[in-house]
Design a protein around this motif. Structure first.
Motif, mmCIF file in Angstrom:
data_model
loop_
_atom_site.group_PDB
_atom_site.id
_atom_site.type_symbol
_atom_site.label_atom_id
_atom_site.label_comp_id
_atom_site.label_asym_id
_atom_site.label_seq_id
_atom_site.Cartn_x
_atom_site.Cartn_y
_atom_site.Cartn_z
ATOM 1 N N ASP A 78 0.946 -1.319 -0.061
ATOM 2 C CA ASP A 78 -0.077 -0.115 -0.088
ATOM 3 C C ASP A 78 0.810 1.374 -0.115
ATOM 4 O O ASP A 78 0.303 2.464 -0.362
ATOM 5 C CB ASP A 78 -0.853 0.137 1.200
ATOM 6 N N SER A 79 2.023 1.102 0.346
ATOM 7 C CA SER A 79 3.042 2.495 0.356
ATOM 8 C C SER A 79 3.601 2.716 -0.843
ATOM 9 O O SER A 79 4.484 3.535 -1.065
ATOM 10 C CB SER A 79 4.055 1.917 1.428
ATOM 11 N N LEU A 80 3.703 1.798 -1.948
ATOM 12 C CA LEU A 80 4.434 1.837 -3.131
ATOM 13 C C LEU A 80 3.648 2.824 -4.147
ATOM 14 O O LEU A 80 2.341 2.785 -3.876
ATOM 15 C CB LEU A 80 4.426 0.391 -3.915
ATOM 16 N N PRO A 81 4.175 3.659 -4.946
ATOM 17 C CA PRO A 81 3.423 4.128 -5.783
ATOM 18 C C PRO A 81 2.679 3.780 -6.560
ATOM 19 O O PRO A 81 2.936 2.290 -7.111
ATOM 20 C CB PRO A 81 4.690 4.915 -6.549
ATOM 21 N N ASP A 104 1.887 3.996 -9.791
ATOM 22 C CA ASP A 104 2.027 3.553 -11.299
ATOM 23 C C ASP A 104 2.822 2.275 -11.489
ATOM 24 O O ASP A 104 2.918 2.003 -12.463
ATOM 25 C CB ASP A 104 3.220 4.749 -11.518
ATOM 26 N N GLY A 105 3.162 1.692 -10.402
ATOM 27 C CA GLY A 105 3.650 0.169 -10.568
ATOM 28 C C GLY A 105 5.038 -0.074 -11.082
ATOM 29 O O GLY A 105 5.452 -1.171 -11.242
ATOM 30 N N GLY A 106 5.791 1.067 -10.912
ATOM 31 C CA GLY A 106 7.153 1.302 -11.274
ATOM 32 C C GLY A 106 7.972 0.599 -10.303
ATOM 33 O O GLY A 106 9.166 0.128 -10.841
ATOM 34 N N LEU A 107 7.930 0.644 -9.107
ATOM 35 C CA LEU A 107 8.569 -0.041 -8.110
ATOM 36 C C LEU A 107 7.926 -1.426 -7.647
ATOM 37 O O LEU A 107 6.813 -1.695 -7.740
ATOM 38 C CB LEU A 107 8.745 0.759 -6.825
ATOM 39 N N PHE A 108 8.712 -2.449 -7.134
ATOM 40 C CA PHE A 108 8.397 -3.628 -6.669
ATOM 41 C C PHE A 108 9.261 -4.095 -5.584
ATOM 42 O O PHE A 108 10.221 -3.543 -5.508
ATOM 43 C CB PHE A 108 8.354 -4.538 -7.798
ATOM 44 N N VAL A 109 8.551 -4.949 -4.770
ATOM 45 C CA VAL A 109 9.487 -5.367 -3.657
ATOM 46 C C VAL A 109 10.358 -6.647 -3.808
ATOM 47 O O VAL A 109 9.892 -7.461 -4.307
ATOM 48 C CB VAL A 109 8.362 -5.788 -2.543
ATOM 49 N N VAL A 110 11.868 -6.513 -3.453
ATOM 50 C CA VAL A 110 12.518 -7.771 -3.888
ATOM 51 C C VAL A 110 12.585 -8.554 -2.499
ATOM 52 O O VAL A 110 12.683 -9.794 -2.504
ATOM 53 C CB VAL A 110 14.023 -7.226 -4.279
ATOM 54 N N ASP A 111 12.566 -7.910 -1.491
ATOM 55 C CA ASP A 111 12.569 -8.588 -0.134
ATOM 56 C C ASP A 111 12.143 -7.982 0.869
ATOM 57 O O ASP A 111 12.275 -6.432 1.186
ATOM 58 C CB ASP A 111 14.248 -8.954 0.128
ATOM 59 N N LEU A 112 11.678 -8.507 1.966
ATOM 60 C CA LEU A 112 11.367 -7.875 3.332
ATOM 61 C C LEU A 112 11.600 -8.814 4.513
ATOM 62 O O LEU A 112 11.317 -9.842 4.431
ATOM 63 C CB LEU A 112 9.528 -7.699 3.308
ATOM 64 N N ALA A 113 12.575 -8.223 5.218
ATOM 65 C CA ALA A 113 12.989 -8.950 6.381
ATOM 66 C C ALA A 113 12.818 -8.254 7.776
ATOM 67 O O ALA A 113 12.745 -6.941 7.717
ATOM 68 C CB ALA A 113 14.683 -8.909 6.275
ATOM 69 N N VAL A 114 12.414 -9.080 8.637
ATOM 70 C CA VAL A 114 12.127 -8.491 9.908
ATOM 71 C C VAL A 114 13.028 -9.260 10.851
ATOM 72 O O VAL A 114 12.862 -10.511 11.090
ATOM 73 C CB VAL A 114 10.558 -8.567 10.272
ATOM 74 N N VAL A 142 8.637 5.986 0.346
ATOM 75 C CA VAL A 142 8.159 4.623 0.820
ATOM 76 C C VAL A 142 8.259 4.523 2.134
ATOM 77 O O VAL A 142 7.328 4.114 2.719
ATOM 78 C CB VAL A 142 8.746 3.220 -0.172
ATOM 79 N N SER A 143 9.463 4.999 2.607
ATOM 80 C CA SER A 143 9.965 4.683 4.101
ATOM 81 C C SER A 143 8.962 5.594 4.818
ATOM 82 O O SER A 143 8.455 5.255 6.006
ATOM 83 C CB SER A 143 11.398 5.094 4.133
ATOM 84 N N ARG A 144 8.538 6.831 4.490
ATOM 85 C CA ARG A 144 7.586 7.670 5.217
ATOM 86 C C ARG A 144 6.289 7.231 5.160
ATOM 87 O O ARG A 144 5.670 6.887 6.299
ATOM 88 C CB ARG A 144 7.525 9.128 4.622
ATOM 89 N N ARG A 145 5.800 6.535 3.984
ATOM 90 C CA ARG A 145 4.542 6.082 3.851
ATOM 91 C C ARG A 145 4.388 4.915 4.544
ATOM 92 O O ARG A 145 3.399 4.380 5.588
ATOM 93 C CB ARG A 145 4.025 5.695 2.529
#
Length: 157
Positions: free
Chosen positions: A14-17, A19-29, A55-58
């Motif tokens: 939900d935080s990505l723009p 326009d679909g130009g960006l995508f997630v490569v990895d999410l680590a917690v 994206v970080s702020r959103r």
């Protein structure tokens, strides 16, 4: 309080723009007293620091809305480094024409020029050494399922 990775993944999408130009490569917690959330993003045209900051702020705003502002955590939004393997099929598109170092699932290694990206794999022209010369073979199809690891060969020529 533990952060729910699945919920974070939804918040991240939900935080990505739009326009679909960006995508997630990895999410680590990390699983620690003060968790670290590391998000790796990429884009078909690359990714700049401004996009990472946006994206970080959103994402931080969404996390605070859900968990409250008392939650103590670290958030890092970054792009994959040049030395990182390509893990998402969408990453290959901007590397057409570059040389890749490929490790295949059958245990073999190949060096090949990325000719084209298709829905289920790549068209690559393998580079082989023949005595003292380098020879490039005609392009061949290589399914994503056969690729264990792919890295862009960095050239300083």
């Amino acid at each position: 309080m533990n952060l729910d990775r699945n919920l974070l993944a939804e918040m991240l999408q939900d935080s990505l723009p739009l326009d679909g130009g960006l995508f997630v490569v990895d999410l680590a917690v990390s699983d620690s007293i003060r968790p670290k959330v590391t998000v790796t993003l990429d884009g078909e045209q690359g990714l700049g620091i401004d996009e990472c900051a946006q994206v970080s702020r959103r994402l931080a705003r969404r996390v605070e809305e859900h968990y409250g502002d008392e939650l103590s955590y670290t958030l890092e939004v970054t792009s994959p480094g040049a030395d990182q393997p390509l893990t998402n099929p969408r990453q290959y598109t901007r590397h057409v024409g570059r040389t890749l170092s490929l490790k295949l699932t059958n245990g073999t290694d190949k060096t090949a020029v990325l000719e084209a990206v298709e829905a289920e794999g790549l068209q690559v022209a393998e580079t082989i050494k023949d005595k003292h010369k380098t020879k490039t073979l005609p392009a061949a199809y290589l399914p994503f399922a056969d690729i264990a690891e792919a890295r862009v060969v960095i050239s300083f020529k």
